[in-house]
Write an enzyme that holds these catalytic residues in place. Structure first.
Site, PDB file in Angstrom:
ATOM      1  N   SER A  24      37.927  36.846  45.830  1.00  0.00           N
ATOM      2  CA  SER A  24      38.016  38.269  45.504  1.00  0.00           C
ATOM      3  C   SER A  24      37.899  38.489  44.007  1.00  0.00           C
ATOM      4  CB  SER A  24      39.337  38.846  46.019  1.00  0.00           C
ATOM      5  OG  SER A  24      39.394  38.820  47.423  1.00  0.00           O
ATOM      6  N   ARG A  47      42.592  43.777  37.888  1.00  0.00           N
ATOM      7  CA  ARG A  47      43.673  44.007  38.846  1.00  0.00           C
ATOM      8  C   ARG A  47      43.528  45.370  39.526  1.00  0.00           C
ATOM      9  NH1 ARG A  47      47.918  41.089  41.146  1.00  0.00           N
ATOM     10  NH2 ARG A  47      47.818  39.042  40.175  1.00  0.00           N
ATOM     11  N   HIS A  50      40.812  45.259  42.064  1.00  0.00           N
ATOM     12  CA  HIS A  50      41.308  44.543  43.242  1.00  0.00           C
ATOM     13  C   HIS A  50      42.130  45.464  44.135  1.00  0.00           C
ATOM     14  CE1 HIS A  50      43.925  41.442  45.315  1.00  0.00           C
ATOM     15  NE2 HIS A  50      42.710  41.019  45.583  1.00  0.00           N
TER      16      HIS A  50
END
Length: 217
Positions: A24, A47, A50
């Protein structure tokens, strides 16, 4: 026999959690344009991507030059993390916090509905009245309500306190873009991270906190 065992039509998909995690972040770094971002900000953006799956997010992210250092230093010094909603507070990974920092959301306090009525504003904005004694030097995080970000700036203007850094990523169609513009242009020159436009939300806010709180992947 275990239910489903031996079925010939069992779906093929990746089941290794660690490998899913690795792929990912590798995909994000391959597809997102992170050029020109200083390391702490790049880590935060990764982040945040994500959390939302949008690799075009970097085009809307902006931060003051000292945001990363200021936010990290505040957390290492034990500053509280003041969150506008319980969803933001719940998304903060306590194990990543460098000083067992307090994660505070005052939205559910019993006096908030009365304060909202007195101030003629939303409950989320009124809840910031309960930040007054902890605002100075804090990491202030607004991930939901534009009214909360506007109120935060008013508290700063009133001399209540100056947060060490602000993560301002409220989401929505009314006031969200404007509140973030106000933060970036404010004469107090607060250290900040924003996602310009309508995008934002609690997941992005929590992801940004987790990024500045802990090491890179």
């Amino acid at each position: 026999m275990t239910a489903g065992a031996g079925r010939a039509d069992r779906r093929e998909y990746l089941r290794d959690g660690a490998e899913i995690y690795r792929r990912s972040f590798a995909t994000i770094r391959a597809e997102a344009d992170l050029g020109g971002l200083e390391p702490v900000l790049a880590h935060a953006v990764v982040r945040m991507i994500h959390a939302c799956g949008m690799v075009d997010l970097p085009r809307d992210v902006a931060a003051s030059n000292g945001f990363g250092a200021a936010a990290r230093a505040a957390l290492e010094a034990g500053a509280p993390i003041l969150c506008d909603t319980n969803m933001v507070a719940s998304g903060v990974t306590r194990g990543r916090l460098p000083a067992d920092n307090d994660v505070v959301c005052t939205l559910s306090a019993p006096e908030v509905p009365r304060l909202a009525e007195q101030l003629a504003t939303t409950r989320t904005a009124a809840a910031l009245e309960l930040w007054r004694d902890r605002l100075e030097g804090s990491l202030a995080v607004v991930g939901n309500a534009p009214t909360a970000l506007f109120r935060l700036l008013e508290l700063v203007e009133d001399g209540v306190g100056r947060p060490a850094a602000v993560i301002g990523v409220p989401v929505g169609f009314v006031g969200a873009a404007e509140s973030k513009q106000e933060l970036t242009r404010h004469p107090a020159r607060l250290e900040h991270l924003v996602v310009h436009g309508r995008r934002g939300g609690s997941a992005l806010a929590a992801a940004a906190v987790n990024a500045v709180a802990g090491p890179s992947e």
